[in-house]
Scaffold this motif. Structure first.
Motif: not given
Length: 273
Positions: A55-58, A73-75, A136, A166-167, A257
Motif C-alpha cells: 500500500q502507499p507508504r510501504e 517499493t510501491v513505485g 520513488d 516511503a519515509d 511502514s
C-alpha cells in the motif's frame, strides 16, 4: 526605535543565514533522526505479506540469503543488495549493489537486464559516492575499510548502502569490519531498519557489531551473514537482557511502514542465512 528594530532584523537575518544557504543536497545525503512514533501507542507489527499487497507508504523487504535482500517499493523499484552469483532473487532487480569482500558479495557477470549496478568500491581505492534517485527510491552510501587476507587494510573496500523510500531509511552494513565513528553515525543520521552481518568472524566481532547497532538506535535490526543457527543464537544472546525485543518470522518477506515501526527496538529474524 526604527534603528533599533532594523538592527534586530539584521541580527536575526545573520542567525538564519547558515540555514537559508545550506544546499538541499546536504539534507538528501542523510535520513534525519526522528521519533518513530508515540511511545504510548503500540503500532501494528510489520506485515509478512507478498510485495503485491504493498500500500502507499510501504516497502517490502525479502531475505534471499547470506547478505542479499530484495527491496521493493510501491513505485515498482527493485533492489538486490550484495548481488552475487550464489544467492539471487527470482526477479531481475532494477538496481544491484555490491561490496568487495569476496565473491558472495559481488558478481563479475551481473544480469544484463539490471539497469544500475552500483559497486561499493573503486579499484584504485579512492572513495565512491552515490546520491541518486531511481523512481520513488533514493540511494546513498557511506564507505568503510575492510581487511585483506593478510591482515592489512583495504581502504574504502566496503559501502554501507542506505535506501530511502516511503519515509523509511534502510541501511545495509555490507561487510563491515570496524566500529563506526561519531562522524560516520552523524552522516548516516536516522536509520529505521538496519541489515547487520552477525557472523562475528569474517566481519566485525559480535561485541563490536552489538556496539554499532546500539549506537545506531534503529527500531528494527535484521541479522544476516551468519552460517548456522549456533552463530545466530550467539548474536541474539547479547540482546537477551537488553531493551531489545526478539521476534522470529516464518516468512522471509516483511512489509514495512513508518506506522509499523516498533516503539521498542526489535531484532527480527527472517528465515534463511
Amino acid at each position: 526605535m526604527t534603528r533599533f528594530v532594523t538592527a534586530c532584523l539584521l541580527a536575526l537575518a545573520g542567525l538564519l543565514a547558515p540555514f537559508a544557504t545550506a544546499p538541499a543536497s546536504a539534507q538528501a545525503e542523510r535520513c534525519p533522526k526522528l521519533v518513530a512514533g508515540s511511545p504510548f501507542l503500540a503500532p501494528p507489527e510489520p506485515r509478512a505479506l507478498p510485495a503485491a499487497y504493498l500500500q502507499p507508504r510501504e516497502v517490502s523487504l525479502s531475505y534471499i540469503g547470506h547478505s542479499t535482500f530484495l527491496i521493493e517499493t510501491v513505485g515498482g523499484v527493485t533492489v538486490a543488495t550484495d548481488y552475487n552469483d550464489y544467492a539471487r532473487p527470482d526477479v531481475v532487480p532494477r538496481v544491484a549493489t555490491m561490496n568487495r569482500a569476496h565473491l558472495t558479495h559481488y558478481s563479475l557477470n551481473p544480469d544484463p537486464g539490471i539497469e544500475y549496478v552500483l559497486k561499493g568500491w573503486r579499484e584504485d581505492r579512492d572513495p565512491v559516492h552515490y546520491d541518486m534517485e531511481v523512481g520513488d527510491l533514493w540511494i546513498g552510501n557511506l564507505q568503510t575499510n575492510i581487511r585483506d587476507w593478510e591482515g592489512g587494510t583495504i581502504r574504502n573496500g566496503n559501502s554501507i548502502f542506505v535506501f530511502r523510500a516511503a519515509d523509511l531509511c534502510i541501511a545495509h552494513l555490507g561487510h563491515l569490519h570496524h566500529l563506526l565513528t561519531e562522524q560516520d553515525l552523524g552522516a548516516l543520521g536516522r536509520i529505521d531498519v538496519v541489515l547487520a552481518p552477525v557472523d562475528g568472524s569474517y566481519t566485525l566481532d559480535v561485541d563490536g557489531m552489538v556496539e554499532v547497532l546500539k549506537k545506531l538506535e534503529s527500531p528494527v535490526v535484521i541479522p544476516m551473514h551468519y552460517f548456522n543457527q549456533a552463530t545466530l543464537e550467539r548474536f541474539l544472546e547479547h540482546f537477551a537482557s537488553s531493551k531489545y525485543a526478539i521476534r522470529r518470522e516464518n516468512s522471509p518477506t516483511l512489509v514495512l511502514s513508518r506506522a509499523s515501526l516498533p516503539t521498542q527496538p526489535t531484532v527480527i529474524v527472517l528465515p534463511g542465512h
